[in-house]
Design a protein around this motif. Sequence first.
Motif, PDB file in Angstrom:
ATOM      1  N   ALA A  33      32.448  93.276  70.095  1.00 55.99           N
ATOM      2  CA  ALA A  33      32.138  92.262  71.304  1.00 55.99           C
ATOM      3  C   ALA A  33      33.629  92.012  71.965  1.00 55.99           C
ATOM      4  N   LEU A  34      34.742  91.976  71.164  1.00 55.93           N
ATOM      5  CA  LEU A  34      36.121  91.833  71.731  1.00 55.93           C
ATOM      6  C   LEU A  34      36.929  93.006  72.137  1.00 55.93           C
ATOM      7  N   LEU A  35      36.383  94.035  71.755  1.00 60.03           N
ATOM      8  CA  LEU A  35      37.358  95.460  72.152  1.00 60.03           C
ATOM      9  C   LEU A  35      37.654  95.345  73.674  1.00 60.03           C
ATOM     10  N   PRO A  36      36.549  95.126  74.364  1.00 60.87           N
ATOM     11  CA  PRO A  36      36.915  95.118  76.126  1.00 60.87           C
ATOM     12  C   PRO A  36      37.964  94.193  76.358  1.00 60.87           C
ATOM     13  N   GLU A  37      37.996  92.886  75.755  1.00 63.42           N
ATOM     14  CA  GLU A  37      39.123  91.952  76.156  1.00 63.42           C
ATOM     15  C   GLU A  37      40.251  92.409  75.436  1.00 63.42           C
ATOM     16  N   ALA A  38      40.355  93.011  74.375  1.00 61.52           N
ATOM     17  CA  ALA A  38      41.628  93.517  73.945  1.00 61.52           C
ATOM     18  C   ALA A  38      41.822  94.888  74.739  1.00 61.52           C
ATOM     19  N   ALA A  39      41.144  95.825  75.204  1.00 62.07           N
ATOM     20  CA  ALA A  39      41.705  96.644  76.231  1.00 62.07           C
ATOM     21  C   ALA A  39      42.097  96.124  77.560  1.00 62.07           C
ATOM     22  N   GLY A  40      41.440  95.169  77.985  1.00 65.14           N
ATOM     23  CA  GLY A  40      41.805  94.342  79.196  1.00 65.14           C
ATOM     24  C   GLY A  40      43.124  93.876  79.118  1.00 65.14           C
ATOM     25  N   LEU A  41      43.685  93.253  77.936  1.00 62.49           N
ATOM     26  CA  LEU A  41      44.771  92.748  77.708  1.00 62.49           C
ATOM     27  C   LEU A  41      45.897  93.682  77.566  1.00 62.49           C
ATOM     28  N   VAL A  42      45.533  95.001  77.362  1.00 62.38           N
ATOM     29  CA  VAL A  42      46.670  96.139  77.071  1.00 62.38           C
ATOM     30  C   VAL A  42      46.752  96.306  78.451  1.00 62.38           C
ATOM     31  N   VAL A  43      45.765  96.596  79.283  1.00 62.17           N
ATOM     32  CA  VAL A  43      45.790  97.159  80.633  1.00 62.17           C
ATOM     33  C   VAL A  43      46.659  96.049  81.560  1.00 62.17           C
ATOM     34  N   VAL A  70      42.192  93.325  66.614  1.00 66.43           N
ATOM     35  CA  VAL A  70      41.831  94.570  67.272  1.00 66.43           C
ATOM     36  C   VAL A  70      42.947  95.244  67.785  1.00 66.43           C
ATOM     37  N   LEU A  71      43.817  94.559  68.562  1.00 57.93           N
ATOM     38  CA  LEU A  71      45.140  95.136  69.178  1.00 57.93           C
ATOM     39  C   LEU A  71      45.956  95.833  67.872  1.00 57.93           C
ATOM     40  N   ALA A  72      46.057  95.280  66.691  1.00 60.49           N
ATOM     41  CA  ALA A  72      46.844  95.753  65.715  1.00 60.49           C
ATOM     42  C   ALA A  72      46.127  97.042  65.282  1.00 60.49           C
ATOM     43  N   ALA A  73      44.886  96.989  65.382  1.00 60.45           N
ATOM     44  CA  ALA A  73      44.198  98.345  64.730  1.00 60.45           C
ATOM     45  C   ALA A  73      44.570  99.427  65.575  1.00 60.45           C
ATOM     46  N   HIS A  93      39.595  81.536  67.678  1.00 55.81           N
ATOM     47  CA  HIS A  93      39.352  82.405  67.151  1.00 55.81           C
ATOM     48  C   HIS A  93      39.096  83.863  67.679  1.00 55.81           C
ATOM     49  N   GLU A  94      38.723  83.650  68.929  1.00 57.23           N
ATOM     50  CA  GLU A  94      38.480  84.929  69.581  1.00 57.23           C
ATOM     51  C   GLU A  94      39.997  85.531  69.865  1.00 57.23           C
ATOM     52  N   LEU A  95      40.966  84.893  69.956  1.00 59.16           N
ATOM     53  CA  LEU A  95      42.636  85.168  70.182  1.00 59.16           C
ATOM     54  C   LEU A  95      42.925  85.852  68.810  1.00 59.16           C
ATOM     55  N   GLU A  96      42.494  85.357  67.712  1.00 58.32           N
ATOM     56  CA  GLU A  96      42.886  85.706  66.558  1.00 58.32           C
ATOM     57  C   GLU A  96      42.209  87.213  66.203  1.00 58.32           C
ATOM     58  N   ALA A  97      41.116  87.272  66.709  1.00 55.91           N
ATOM     59  CA  ALA A  97      40.234  88.590  66.511  1.00 55.91           C
ATOM     60  C   ALA A  97      41.046  89.552  67.387  1.00 55.91           C
ATOM     61  N   VAL A  98      41.341  89.173  68.636  1.00 53.05           N
ATOM     62  CA  VAL A  98      41.725  90.077  69.484  1.00 53.05           C
ATOM     63  C   VAL A  98      43.155  90.606  69.182  1.00 53.05           C
TER      64      VAL A  98
END
Length: 184
Positions: A15-25, A53-56, A45-50
Amino acid sequence: MTVLTASQRGDMVEALLPEAAGLVVDVHEGSADDIKTRLRGLTRHELEAVTVVLAALADPDRSLKDALSWVDFDEHGQQATPPLVLVRSVRDAAPVVKPKGRGIDAAAVQRALSPGPAVDLNRDERRLAIEVGIRRGMTYDDVAQRLGMDRESVKRAWERAKDRARAEGRRLPLVAVGGIREAS
């Protein structure tokens, strides 16, 4: 504190992969306001999870120079002068985070490898559990199942443990892993 199951964690990551990708962009192409807007829209909690995800998405064995090669500006948005040559990997640049007042709980490591309920381990305990489990002759799959990891992560951690041992002049004993003798 509610502990998520592996399936729930997986669902959260998806669910948070799009947010992580958006942050990268946004970091690569957007503005500081774009970044602030995106981050403010996430719960703690979403910030922690993102963050996870970014570290992954990052390769810890990639050099810092390569990882940051796209950055050609400084903190003021000006053309950057050539930085110092960074030859260390992302992994080498990562500080060792010591758990506050916890250290390694050897009993927790033993419980984590034994049948029974899952045991929450810190990073150092998890590393020790992988080494102990493999040395006991547990398969990668068995260790992975007990620690809530995947087989390839356990295998990589074991290879890193062997590399560290070699760098320190130690040898890890030969152990049976899935019926194959692993050389140190």
